[in-house]
Design a protein around this motif. Structure first.
Motif, short mmCIF file in Angstrom:
data_model
loop_
_atom_site.label_atom_id
_atom_site.label_comp_id
_atom_site.label_asym_id
_atom_site.label_seq_id
_atom_site.Cartn_x
_atom_site.Cartn_y
_atom_site.Cartn_z
N ALA A 14 0.89 -1.16 0.00
CA ALA A 14 0.00 0.00 0.00
C ALA A 14 0.92 1.20 0.00
O ALA A 14 1.90 1.23 0.71
CB ALA A 14 -0.87 -0.02 1.24
N SER A 15 0.66 2.19 -0.83
CA SER A 15 1.58 3.31 -0.85
C SER A 15 0.84 4.62 -0.66
O SER A 15 -0.31 4.76 -1.00
CB SER A 15 2.40 3.31 -2.14
N ASP A 16 1.56 5.55 -0.08
CA ASP A 16 1.02 6.87 0.12
C ASP A 16 2.17 7.85 0.04
O ASP A 16 3.21 7.61 0.59
CB ASP A 16 0.37 6.97 1.50
N VAL A 17 1.99 8.91 -0.67
CA VAL A 17 3.05 9.88 -0.80
C VAL A 17 2.60 11.24 -0.32
O VAL A 17 3.13 12.25 -0.74
CB VAL A 17 3.57 9.93 -2.25
N TYR A 18 1.62 11.24 0.52
CA TYR A 18 1.09 12.44 1.13
C TYR A 18 0.60 13.41 0.07
O TYR A 18 -0.24 13.07 -0.72
CB TYR A 18 2.12 13.02 2.11
N LYS A 19 1.09 14.61 -0.01
CA LYS A 19 0.42 15.61 -0.84
C LYS A 19 1.08 15.89 -2.18
O LYS A 19 0.39 16.21 -3.13
CB LYS A 19 0.33 16.92 -0.07
N ILE A 110 -2.21 8.24 6.07
CA ILE A 110 -2.69 9.60 5.83
C ILE A 110 -1.78 10.62 6.48
O ILE A 110 -1.07 10.34 7.43
CB ILE A 110 -4.14 9.78 6.34
N ASP A 111 -1.84 11.82 5.93
CA ASP A 111 -1.09 12.94 6.47
C ASP A 111 -1.82 13.44 7.71
O ASP A 111 -3.03 13.65 7.69
CB ASP A 111 -1.03 14.04 5.41
N ASP A 112 -1.07 13.65 8.77
CA ASP A 112 -1.67 14.17 10.01
C ASP A 112 -1.72 15.69 10.04
O ASP A 112 -2.03 16.29 11.05
CB ASP A 112 -0.91 13.64 11.23
#
Length: 138
Positions: A14-19, A110-112
């Protein structure tokens, strides 16, 4: 110098690169390139990446070199882990999912609200795969 084949090309992540990073196929191609030209690092004294990597260093070798840092899911949030890895100078952050025998494919990082300066791609992988990667480089 390339890492052993066992440390290249992580899948089922699962990937997330924020904004600021692209999603979808552009991100996948970016991560594939990093994995093909990268070297994997794990720092046992900061195994979860929740502290700054003040005393750590990434050796720079060759023209096609992308440092990849792998950490275990810690007591801090993903943004903190990603920031610390980015400040170290890595090209990719890999975080091990903390639950054994579970696929983090549908887990969303997720970005906090504090990740506005993050540009490093961050991905989460299955715990067992991550532990095998760590074992391969220790």
């Amino acid at each position: 110098q390339r890492p052993p084949k066992s440390t290249q090309g992580v899948s089922s992540a699962a990937s997330d690169v924020y904004k600021r990073q692209p999603y979808g196929s552009v991100l996948v191609k970016h991560i594939q390139l990093i994995c093909q030209t990268g070297r994997l690092y794990y720092f046992p004294d900061n195994s979860d990446g929740c502290k700054s990597f003040d005393n750590a260093s990434l050796s720079q070798e060759g023209d096609y070199y992308s440092p990849i840092v792998i950490v275990k899911d810690g007591k801090c949030n993903f943004v903190k882990q990603s920031k610390n890895i980015q400040e170290l100078g890595a090209a990719l952050a890999i975080i091990l999912y903390h639950k054994p025998n579970e696929n983090p494919e549908h887990f969303v990082m997720i970005d906090d609200g504090t990740g506005t300066n993050l540009v490093i791609p961050t991905m989460m992988i299955n715990r067992e795969v991550g532990l095998r990667l760590i074992q391969a480089i220790e």
